[in-house]
Design a protein around this motif. Sequence first.
Motif, PDB file in Angstrom:
ATOM      1  N   GLU A  74      29.000 -10.400  87.248  1.00  0.00           N
ATOM      2  CA  GLU A  74      28.692 -10.672  85.944  1.00  0.00           C
ATOM      3  C   GLU A  74      28.177 -12.122  85.796  1.00  0.00           C
ATOM      4  O   GLU A  74      27.442 -12.257  84.818  1.00  0.00           O
ATOM      5  N   PHE A  75      28.623 -13.027  86.832  1.00  0.00           N
ATOM      6  CA  PHE A  75      27.984 -14.548  86.817  1.00  0.00           C
ATOM      7  C   PHE A  75      26.493 -14.431  86.917  1.00  0.00           C
ATOM      8  O   PHE A  75      25.779 -14.842  86.429  1.00  0.00           O
ATOM      9  N   ASN A  76      26.016 -13.476  88.062  1.00  0.00           N
ATOM     10  CA  ASN A  76      24.577 -13.428  88.259  1.00  0.00           C
ATOM     11  C   ASN A  76      23.958 -12.636  86.861  1.00  0.00           C
ATOM     12  O   ASN A  76      22.631 -13.295  86.680  1.00  0.00           O
ATOM     13  N   ASP A  77      24.256 -11.954  86.433  1.00  0.00           N
ATOM     14  CA  ASP A  77      23.867 -11.073  85.174  1.00  0.00           C
ATOM     15  C   ASP A  77      23.407 -12.119  84.082  1.00  0.00           C
ATOM     16  O   ASP A  77      22.239 -12.206  83.529  1.00  0.00           O
ATOM     17  N   VAL A  78      24.747 -12.920  83.821  1.00  0.00           N
ATOM     18  CA  VAL A  78      24.410 -13.952  82.627  1.00  0.00           C
ATOM     19  C   VAL A  78      23.680 -15.126  83.015  1.00  0.00           C
ATOM     20  O   VAL A  78      22.805 -15.480  82.234  1.00  0.00           O
ATOM     21  N   ARG A  79      23.652 -15.639  83.978  1.00  0.00           N
ATOM     22  CA  ARG A  79      22.999 -16.445  84.852  1.00  0.00           C
ATOM     23  C   ARG A  79      21.358 -16.434  84.674  1.00  0.00           C
ATOM     24  O   ARG A  79      20.430 -17.232  84.112  1.00  0.00           O
ATOM     25  N   ALA A  80      21.007 -14.953  84.622  1.00  0.00           N
ATOM     26  CA  ALA A  80      19.682 -14.825  84.652  1.00  0.00           C
ATOM     27  C   ALA A  80      19.174 -14.706  83.183  1.00  0.00           C
ATOM     28  O   ALA A  80      17.936 -14.806  82.998  1.00  0.00           O
ATOM     29  N   GLN A  81      20.027 -14.675  82.291  1.00  0.00           N
ATOM     30  CA  GLN A  81      19.666 -14.608  80.884  1.00  0.00           C
ATOM     31  C   GLN A  81      19.611 -16.162  80.498  1.00  0.00           C
ATOM     32  O   GLN A  81      18.886 -16.258  79.152  1.00  0.00           O
ATOM     33  N   ILE A  82      20.141 -16.794  80.851  1.00  0.00           N
ATOM     34  CA  ILE A  82      20.199 -18.286  80.154  1.00  0.00           C
ATOM     35  C   ILE A  82      18.954 -19.226  80.105  1.00  0.00           C
ATOM     36  O   ILE A  82      18.387 -19.482  78.922  1.00  0.00           O
ATOM     37  N   PRO A  83      18.129 -19.000  81.041  1.00  0.00           N
ATOM     38  CA  PRO A  83      16.794 -19.672  80.943  1.00  0.00           C
ATOM     39  C   PRO A  83      15.868 -19.061  79.698  1.00  0.00           C
ATOM     40  O   PRO A  83      15.244 -19.969  78.897  1.00  0.00           O
ATOM     41  N   THR A  84      15.777 -17.673  79.714  1.00  0.00           N
ATOM     42  CA  THR A  84      15.139 -17.389  78.477  1.00  0.00           C
ATOM     43  C   THR A  84      15.868 -17.577  77.025  1.00  0.00           C
ATOM     44  O   THR A  84      14.939 -18.076  76.234  1.00  0.00           O
ATOM     45  N   ALA A  85      17.260 -17.731  77.078  1.00  0.00           N
ATOM     46  CA  ALA A  85      17.755 -17.985  75.897  1.00  0.00           C
ATOM     47  C   ALA A  85      17.512 -19.625  75.540  1.00  0.00           C
ATOM     48  O   ALA A  85      17.108 -19.808  74.195  1.00  0.00           O
ATOM     49  N   LEU A  86      17.529 -20.322  76.556  1.00  0.00           N
ATOM     50  CA  LEU A  86      17.255 -21.877  76.169  1.00  0.00           C
ATOM     51  C   LEU A  86      15.788 -22.196  75.856  1.00  0.00           C
ATOM     52  O   LEU A  86      15.549 -22.744  74.777  1.00  0.00           O
ATOM     53  N   SER A  87      14.854 -21.431  76.405  1.00  0.00           N
ATOM     54  CA  SER A  87      13.275 -21.408  75.933  1.00  0.00           C
ATOM     55  C   SER A  87      13.276 -20.808  74.774  1.00  0.00           C
ATOM     56  O   SER A  87      12.452 -21.739  73.868  1.00  0.00           O
ATOM     57  N   ASP A  88      13.760 -19.624  74.263  1.00  0.00           N
ATOM     58  CA  ASP A  88      13.705 -19.320  72.873  1.00  0.00           C
ATOM     59  C   ASP A  88      14.206 -20.357  71.916  1.00  0.00           C
ATOM     60  O   ASP A  88      13.631 -20.711  70.894  1.00  0.00           O
ATOM     61  N   LEU A  89      15.357 -20.888  72.191  1.00  0.00           N
ATOM     62  CA  LEU A  89      16.010 -22.003  71.210  1.00  0.00           C
ATOM     63  C   LEU A  89      15.093 -23.237  71.159  1.00  0.00           C
ATOM     64  O   LEU A  89      14.715 -23.859  70.137  1.00  0.00           O
ATOM     65  N   GLN A  90      14.411 -23.688  72.312  1.00  0.00           N
ATOM     66  CA  GLN A  90      13.609 -24.821  72.391  1.00  0.00           C
ATOM     67  C   GLN A  90      12.272 -24.901  71.428  1.00  0.00           C
ATOM     68  O   GLN A  90      12.128 -25.300  70.726  1.00  0.00           O
ATOM     69  N   ARG A  91      11.682 -23.275  71.708  1.00  0.00           N
ATOM     70  CA  ARG A  91      10.551 -23.078  70.681  1.00  0.00           C
ATOM     71  C   ARG A  91      10.909 -23.106  69.139  1.00  0.00           C
ATOM     72  O   ARG A  91      10.179 -23.450  68.548  1.00  0.00           O
ATOM     73  N   SER A  92      11.964 -22.154  69.104  1.00  0.00           N
ATOM     74  CA  SER A  92      12.535 -22.242  67.762  1.00  0.00           C
ATOM     75  C   SER A  92      12.807 -23.669  66.945  1.00  0.00           C
ATOM     76  O   SER A  92      12.471 -23.822  65.624  1.00  0.00           O
ATOM     77  N   ALA A  93      13.162 -24.725  67.549  1.00  0.00           N
ATOM     78  CA  ALA A  93      13.485 -25.999  67.170  1.00  0.00           C
ATOM     79  C   ALA A  93      12.365 -26.990  67.503  1.00  0.00           C
ATOM     80  O   ALA A  93      12.433 -27.967  67.674  1.00  0.00           O
ATOM     81  N   ALA A  94      11.146 -26.481  67.853  1.00  0.00           N
ATOM     82  CA  ALA A  94       9.980 -27.388  68.325  1.00  0.00           C
ATOM     83  C   ALA A  94       9.332 -28.321  67.416  1.00  0.00           C
ATOM     84  O   ALA A  94       8.930 -29.454  67.498  1.00  0.00           O
ATOM     85  N   ASP A  95       9.757 -28.138  66.150  1.00  0.00           N
ATOM     86  CA  ASP A  95       9.404 -28.975  64.927  1.00  0.00           C
ATOM     87  C   ASP A  95      10.180 -30.159  64.957  1.00  0.00           C
ATOM     88  O   ASP A  95       9.788 -31.321  64.007  1.00  0.00           O
ATOM     89  N   SER A  96      11.357 -30.249  65.466  1.00  0.00           N
ATOM     90  CA  SER A  96      12.153 -31.327  65.408  1.00  0.00           C
ATOM     91  C   SER A  96      12.105 -32.279  66.712  1.00  0.00           C
ATOM     92  O   SER A  96      12.523 -31.899  67.753  1.00  0.00           O
ATOM     93  N   PRO A  97      11.658 -33.522  66.489  1.00  0.00           N
ATOM     94  CA  PRO A  97      11.397 -34.402  67.719  1.00  0.00           C
ATOM     95  C   PRO A  97      12.873 -34.728  68.293  1.00  0.00           C
ATOM     96  O   PRO A  97      13.068 -34.696  69.779  1.00  0.00           O
ATOM     97  N   SER A  98      13.961 -34.958  67.533  1.00  0.00           N
ATOM     98  CA  SER A  98      15.228 -35.233  68.151  1.00  0.00           C
ATOM     99  C   SER A  98      15.736 -34.265  68.777  1.00  0.00           C
ATOM    100  O   SER A  98      16.369 -34.110  69.917  1.00  0.00           O
ATOM    101  N   ALA A  99      15.387 -32.911  68.408  1.00  0.00           N
ATOM    102  CA  ALA A  99      15.880 -31.586  69.051  1.00  0.00           C
ATOM    103  C   ALA A  99      15.210 -31.524  70.584  1.00  0.00           C
ATOM    104  O   ALA A  99      15.925 -31.033  71.502  1.00  0.00           O
ATOM    105  N   ARG A 100      14.114 -32.005  70.328  1.00  0.00           N
ATOM    106  CA  ARG A 100      13.362 -31.848  72.010  1.00  0.00           C
ATOM    107  C   ARG A 100      13.817 -32.676  73.094  1.00  0.00           C
ATOM    108  O   ARG A 100      14.074 -32.443  73.909  1.00  0.00           O
ATOM    109  N   ASN A 101      14.288 -33.973  72.317  1.00  0.00           N
ATOM    110  CA  ASN A 101      14.941 -34.895  73.259  1.00  0.00           C
ATOM    111  C   ASN A 101      16.373 -34.437  73.662  1.00  0.00           C
ATOM    112  O   ASN A 101      16.644 -34.659  74.742  1.00  0.00           O
ATOM    113  N   LEU A 102      16.999 -33.865  72.667  1.00  0.00           N
ATOM    114  CA  LEU A 102      18.206 -33.346  73.157  1.00  0.00           C
ATOM    115  C   LEU A 102      18.098 -32.167  74.166  1.00  0.00           C
ATOM    116  O   LEU A 102      19.015 -32.270  75.020  1.00  0.00           O
ATOM    117  N   PHE A 103      17.236 -31.253  73.761  1.00  0.00           N
ATOM    118  CA  PHE A 103      17.243 -30.383  75.077  1.00  0.00           C
ATOM    119  C   PHE A 103      16.942 -30.610  76.236  1.00  0.00           C
ATOM    120  O   PHE A 103      17.084 -29.949  77.292  1.00  0.00           O
TER     121      PHE A 103
END
Length: 761
Positions: A74-103
Amino acid sequence: MIGHRLALGLGLGTLLAIGAASTALDIKSRHDAAWVDSSLNVLQKASDLRLLLREVEASSRGFGLTGAEQFNTEFNDVRAQIPTALSDLQRSAADSPSARNLFAETAALIDRRIDLAAELIRLRAASDRSGLDALGSRAEGPAIMARITANLDRFVAEQRQLLAQRTATSKATGSLLLAIDLCGLAVLLLIAGYLIRRTYQDDRTLRASLLRSEAEAVSLAEKAEEQHRDLMAAHEKLRHSAEILQSTFNSMAEGVLVIDSADTVVFSNPAVERLLGYRPGRKLSEVRARLRVYESDGVTKIAGHYLPTPRALRGEAFDRRELIVHLQERDESLRLMVSGRPLRDAAGAITGAAMVYHDITMAHETERLLYQAQKLDAIGKLTGGVAHDFNNMLTIITGTIETLAEEVQDRPAAAATAALIGQAADRCTELIRHLLAFARKQPLHPRDSDVNSTILAIAKLLRPTLGEQIEINSILDEEELIAHIDSAQLANSLVNMAINARDAMPNGGKLLLESRRVVLDAAYAAANAGVEPGAYVMVAVSDTGTGMSTEVRDRAFEPFFTTKEAGKGSGLGLSMVYGFVKQSGGHIKIYSEEGKGTTIRLYIPAPKGQPAAPTAPDPPPPRGTETIFIVEDDPLVQDFVVAQLQSLGYRTITASTGVEALAKIEAGQTFDLLFTDVIMPGGVNGKELAEETLRQRPGMKVLYTSGYTDNAMIEHGGLDQDALLLTKPYRKSELAQMVRLALLSGAEAGPPAAVGGALAG
């Protein structure tokens, strides 16, 4: 005529200006709705990332505690999903400078947290105890996870504030657009009225002019209608966005509560309504009057001004505040994790508060059971080591005292002293034997033995031992029950349990010995640490004694733990039974209620190659669409039954006590079958509930359930011989068959055979 033209020109100019403003606002309304959808999408992706991080942390801890390979997978399965989820979230909030620094900071923290979790799994797989201790002493993982959670909380708070601003702007634009359309229509009506009034005063030329003006008015009306249709389309999009937001909150497992500054509920989702009884429009003071709130220790009561909602209304923000809430109406306690934030207007004044409640009752109970199993295992290892060393010393003592006794045979006083020392050494030897039994290090001589023969032989021995005031009965499986076990130790265990039962019945009572083939499935094994799924021979000892409290039941297997007076018990009886069963590869379970008696079940592995039941494939479980009223005081069991019955097509309603169930029945709640636990707190047990239900609704069908065996409930619990009883633990197929049988035949059906299954009793 000039005045007429001037008035008409002014009116048309006004309408054109209104139309232009309406078109501009319509475009802005569409833009605002798109921003609302974007904010909702960002919040959902943040929630998905948070869930993945929790799953990574939970799976690594699970592997660290148990070493089970399923947690590593279960750890390996979930671990493989995290980079994609983080990238999607960063792209969705790309219009916010504070969010880019936070991420940027959060991404590094997440990588570090995953590395620590992987390190924990690697150390646990390698059984590197020193490495695990070093890793745990640094406490780096919880600190990093706290920083990640804080960053995500700050980002979610910013996005929620942005969502609120965008929603308010969209609503204001829609309202202004509607007002402009109405103004245009009003101007149009004024022009028409003016033209009609002038018709009666002007000549034929003026009438012709009026006709031309009416033609222009029709054109403006058509434009106004078109604008109205556009406005309705914009409103429909806004309504759809609101539905998405509402659906998101309604589907959340966490309870969400929003209150205003007057302490009134303005929003609550189904989860918080189910947990605490909050409803929109209700004063929190009314709800709090029915609750008792304690600190996480379950003892320290929290004062009213320190409760979560008053704190948030004072401007305090807090996260993951753990507390225990006792609901008096349902006689139920919940362990909750609460987060809260004050809500402020543009001027900074507090206008209310938003609260999130996470139910961790089941997780805490699972953690408690795992801790209990680990504690017994640790005590067993310690006890085994002490007993081994003590045995070595006793060997010297017993050997020396025999030599000394031979040398002082001609000296009576010294010989008596030597005999006394020998007796004390023998008692120490017996004590060490008990300790080795608990530590699972006693010498066993297992062979294929007839369990029923052993039980019958012990029953004959117990009749003179326990006395005439104890009635002993045996209900054994009709087939031969063979188990690969040390029959002498099984007999000794039965005697120990019978003596405990006798002590729990000082004024007499009934003792019941039972045997049966059962199958413990994967669901049962997952809920009970150390259990392997498979075929077992179940041996049960039931009494009608004083029973055990929850605290006593949790410690019953600990060596030297006893509730008896000093000198009346060593506290080693049940610990010996526990060690013997575990050393034999089996499982032991206690089901007890204060004042209702006790049932102890021993699950002994069946010999390999011997089926526990006919090997014919099970037919598909029967389904139905009726409504089942589930009355069960254990929330874990209640959730299990609801999920299983709903998967079979049934509708369900629930109650946690007999009193709560009677209140729903008297209020007119309709259902087709009452499925009730027999032993329940609150003053109304399952039998009394069924009798009152049948009095109010003759012919209602009833199915009982209990952790005691079916024979024990008929013998000791007062149930009629023809009552339908489903004993815990049971599997989904058995639940489906018994519910169908109860619905079809009602109270005329006889009791079924009880078997093991998916649920802990």
